[in-house]
Structure formats: structure tokens, C-alpha cells
Scaffold this motif. Structure first.
Motif, PDB file in Angstrom:
ATOM      1  N   CYS A  11       0.834  -1.181   0.274  1.00 46.95           N
ATOM      2  CA  CYS A  11       0.057  -0.451   0.041  1.00 46.95           C
ATOM      3  C   CYS A  11       0.690   1.557  -0.153  1.00 46.95           C
ATOM      4  N   GLN A 130     -10.826   0.970   3.985  1.00 47.61           N
ATOM      5  CA  GLN A 130     -10.181   0.465   2.969  1.00 47.61           C
ATOM      6  C   GLN A 130     -10.903  -0.003   1.862  1.00 47.61           C
ATOM      7  N   THR A 131     -11.702   0.692   1.692  1.00 50.27           N
ATOM      8  CA  THR A 131     -12.517   0.612   0.114  1.00 50.27           C
ATOM      9  C   THR A 131     -11.723   2.137  -0.610  1.00 50.27           C
ATOM     10  N   ARG A 133      -8.448   2.589   0.237  1.00 47.55           N
ATOM     11  CA  ARG A 133      -7.128   2.430  -0.397  1.00 47.55           C
ATOM     12  C   ARG A 133      -7.476   1.566  -1.729  1.00 47.55           C
ATOM     13  N   HIS A 134      -8.093   0.477  -1.993  1.00 45.15           N
ATOM     14  CA  HIS A 134      -8.020   0.209  -2.930  1.00 45.15           C
ATOM     15  C   HIS A 134      -8.410   0.863  -4.225  1.00 45.15           C
ATOM     16  N   VAL A 188      -1.947   2.841   6.146  1.00 46.51           N
ATOM     17  CA  VAL A 188      -2.143   1.330   6.496  1.00 46.51           C
ATOM     18  C   VAL A 188      -0.668   0.083   5.997  1.00 46.51           C
ATOM     19  N   SER A 190      -2.187  -3.115   7.259  1.00 44.81           N
ATOM     20  CA  SER A 190      -2.318  -4.954   7.132  1.00 44.81           C
ATOM     21  C   SER A 190      -4.596  -4.376   7.356  1.00 44.81           C
ATOM     22  N   SER A 191      -5.009  -4.767   6.610  1.00 44.46           N
ATOM     23  CA  SER A 191      -6.485  -5.095   7.257  1.00 44.46           C
ATOM     24  C   SER A 191      -7.130  -6.315   7.105  1.00 44.46           C
ATOM     25  N   MET A 193     -11.620  -7.150   7.127  1.00 40.15           N
ATOM     26  CA  MET A 193     -13.413  -6.879   6.875  1.00 40.15           C
ATOM     27  C   MET A 193     -13.919  -7.778   7.010  1.00 40.15           C
ATOM     28  N   ALA A 332     -14.442  -5.244  11.794  1.00 40.85           N
ATOM     29  CA  ALA A 332     -12.412  -5.038  10.555  1.00 40.85           C
ATOM     30  C   ALA A 332     -11.431  -4.108  11.418  1.00 40.85           C
ATOM     31  N   ALA A 334      -7.482  -2.615  11.279  1.00 45.08           N
ATOM     32  CA  ALA A 334      -6.533  -1.610  10.581  1.00 45.08           C
ATOM     33  C   ALA A 334      -5.547  -2.282  11.728  1.00 45.08           C
TER      34      ALA A 334
END
Ligand code: COA
Length: 338
Positions: A11, A130-131, A133-134, A188, A190-191, A193, A332, A334
Motif C-alpha cells: 500500500c 479499506q474501500t 485504499r483500493h 495502513v 494490513s486490514s 473486514m 474490521a 487495520a
């Protein structure tokens, strides 16, 4: 403590600003004891909550969210028109549609962003993070505003002592940026969900949607307020938050010993005490502010993160563990290196 080498290849996103905003009105446990059969002693010992903030009449979730967003943007040194993406995590949107993210976009003047909401109850902020980040890792968008904001007072049955003592209003936000500059801050690592739809009945607002619209016939049973099976929810919360914490740490190649500060979802001080005990984390490494604000659902983690950040509790290189649990069920976590 010697810091481990952590792979950052996965990331390139950094949290470059945090912000929060809580409504002015404080409602204490004694105030609640005047409207339902409860006491400061019961609420404090069973939950750890001493007061909560309640939004003013006419103050919507988007107002709290926009104020938190402006604070985060100011810290980040980012102008609203530099934003590419706005995600608002909330279960108390201003209205069914448009999304609260679109309302926030208008209020802060982020005319170049795309905005949408995420519904994952108290895990919503980490789902949104998380969304985002993607999005930032996978495309041309560079700068995102991720908000957790709630006006839970709009869903409270003030005659139900099992639930009305637990919740409050507020908002928190972060600015997330992806760039190739090599400057890494609030990254971040790692995360995790997860969700379990077999337990939808444990914690819900059953009415007001398409399943059970509010009608003159059913309005007296208050279907559009929070219904919760507290004891069962408690057990799931402890189990899932511990699992999600362990998994995210493992994925980052870390252990609980590496964690400087845990920023957990703030629902109940007893949940956090059991969790800390099971994970072997000392109480002083758990950030807790639920005594002041109660459970503000998607807002608890970004509000706590902002308070810890502005309060000087986090310094560069520290490892943070963020972990949440909520209705759905959802959970979730992180791991972030600040
Ligand atoms: N004041 C006084 N008494 C209360 C009360 C209140 N506000 N709320 C409940 N009680 C009573 C109950 O009626 C019950 O009385 P009874 O034994 O005569 O039936 C008694 O207190 C115990 O109730 P119980 O529900 O077993 O209490 P508890 O210790 O489990 O605490 C919660 C209740 C809600 C605080 C706790 O279960 C909890 O925090 N659950 C998880 C909630 C959560 O995390 N929700 C959000 C997830 S994101």
C-alpha cells in the motif's frame, strides 16, 4: 522497543490529516435518569459511559461530517477541490438519497470528487477506509476523504433504557493520499473486514426501510429505532474484535507487543477490558473516550484517532491497531504505522 521491518509494498496510501466534530449539547447519565428508569451508577458500571453528545434540532449527520472534514482537510493542507473521492460511513444518513457524501461534497465545496456512502454499522469507518485504499491504489484518484458520522439520537427510542443510554452523535474524518513521493505517514499496513449475515437480528433498526415502512398503524411500536440483544451482541463483539485484531497483526508481520496504541470501536468499557485481557494488551495502551461520547457507531474510531493524534499520543513510527464491530454482524481491523 525495537521496531520490526515491515513490508510496505502492499500500500502507498497515507493518512495525512485527521479531524472530528462533536455536537455541543452534553447529555449526562443523570439527565437520562430523569426520562427513563436508570441511574448514573448502573450506566457507569455496566458500560463506562458517563455522558454523550446530542446534535441540535436541525443539525444533520452531514453537518457533523462536514465540520469534521474541514478539520481534517486543514490539518492535511488539502483544499476541498483537490479531493478525488469522498466516502461517508453512516447508518444515519441525512435521507435515503442522495447520499450523505453528496451532501458533504456540496457543503465543503469538493466539486472534483466522487462521493458515496457505506453502510456497515459500527464497522463502517474501517470498511470505508479499506474501500478508499483500493480506489487510490488501483486508479488515477489520489486524495480521499473518509468520514464516519452519525446522528444516532435520531434512531433512539428514549423510552427503552436497554439502548437509549448507550449511543450518541458525532463525526470523525481522515484525509488519505496516495503518492509516489516516498513520504509515508499514517500508512495502513494490513486490514481485515468480515460480516455474518446469519445474525442480522441481534442489532438492527427494523423499520423505516422497504421491509417494514413506518405507517400510522405501526408507528407506536417504534420500528424505526434501535433494537438490540445486548448480551449476545456483547459476546460476538469480544470474539470478533479479538480475531480481527490477531489477523491484521499477523498479516502485517507484527504481534500485540509491537502495538503502541489500540484505537477500538467504543461501545462498552467491559468489552474493551475483556478484549485487552485476551489479547494481552495493557489497559493503558487502549484508547478510550466512550466515557465522554458513548457509542457513536461509525464515528467512534475516527473521532478517537483524531483525539489521540491532536492530543500528542501518537508519534511517527508508532503502530496503531484500529478494530471495530457492529450490526450486520460486521467487523474490521487495520494496522497503521504512523
Ligand atoms: N438502567 C438500569 N437497568 C438496566 C438498564 C439501564 N439503562 N438497561 C438494562 N437494565 C437492566 C435490565 O432490564 C436487566 O434487568 P433484569 O435482570 O431485571 O431483567 C439488567 O439490567 C441486566 O440487563 P442485561 O442486558 O443483562 O445487562 P448487561 O450487563 O448485559 O448490560 C448492555 C447491557 C447493553 C450494556 C451490554 O449487554 C452491552 O454493552 N452489550 C453490547 C452492546 C454493544 O456493544 N452494542 C453495539 C455493538 S456495536
Amino acid at each position: 522497543m525495537k521496531k520490526k521491518e515491515i513490508s510496505t509494498k502492499a500500500c502507498t496510501c497515507s493518512i495525512i490529516g485527521t479531524g472530528s466534530h462533536m455536537p455541543e449539547r452534553v447529555m449526562t447519565n443523570d439527565d437520562l435518569a430523569k426520562i427513563v428508569d436508570t441511574s448514573d451508577e448502573w450506566i457507569t458500571t455496566r458500560t463506562g459511559i458517563r455522558s454523550r453528545r446530542i446534535a441540535a434540532e436541525g443539525e444533520a449527520t452531514s453537518d457533523l461530517a462536514s465540520a469534521a472534514a474541514r478539520n481534517a482537510l486543514e490539518m492535511a493542507g488539502v483544499k476541498p477541490d483537490e479531493l478525488d473521492l469522498i466516502i461517508v460511513a453512516t447508518v444515519t444518513p441525512d435521507m435515503f438519497f442522495p447520499s450523505t457524501a453528496c451532501v458533504v461534497q456540496k457543503k465543503i465545496g469538493a466539486k472534483n470528487a466522487v462521493g458515496f456512502d457505506i453502510s456497515a454499522a459500527c464497522s463502517g469507518f474501517l470498511f470505508a477506509l479499506q474501500t478508499a485504499r483500493h480506489y487510490l491504489n488501483g486508479g488515477p484518484r489520489k486524495t480521499a476523504l473518509v468520514i464516519g458520522a452519525e446522528k444516532l439520537s435520531s434512531l433512539i427510542n428514549w423510552q427503552d433504557r436497554n439502548t437509549c443510554v448507550l449511543f450518541g452523535d458525532g463525526a470523525g474524518a481522515v484525509v488519505l493520499r496516495s503518492d509516489d513521493s516516498g513520504v509515508v505517514q499514517g500508512q495502513v499496513l494490513s486490514s481485515v473486514m468480515g460480516s455474518d449475515g446469519s445474525q442480522t437480528d441481534l442489532l438492527k433498526v427494523p423499520g423505516g426501510g422497504s421491509f417494514l415502512p413506518v405507517t400510522p398503524e405501526n408507528v407506536a411500536s417504534r420500528p424505526n429505532t434501535i433494537h438490540m440483544e445486548g448480551r449476545e451482541t456483547f459476546k460476538h463483539a469480544v470474539t470478533r474484535m479479538c480475531q480481527a485484531s490477531e489477523q491484521a497483526l499477523k498479516d502485517a508481520g507484527l504481534t500485540t507487543d509491537d502495538v503502541t496504541l489500540v484505537i477500538p470501536h467504543q461501545a462498552n468499557a467491559r468489552i474493551l477490558a475483556v478484549m485487552a485481557d485476551r489479547l494481552g494488551i495493557a489497559a493503558e495502551r487502549m484508547f478510550i473516550n466512550l466515557d465522554k461520547y458513548g457509542n457513536t457507531s461509525a464515528a467512534t474510531i475516527p473521532v478517537a484517532l483524531d483525539e489521540a493524534n491532536r492530543g500528542g499520543l501518537i508519534k511517527r513510527g508508532d503502530v496503531l491497531l484500529l478494530v471495530a464491530f457492529g450490526g450486520g454482524l460486521t467487523w474490521a481491523s487495520a494496522v497503521i504505522r504512523w
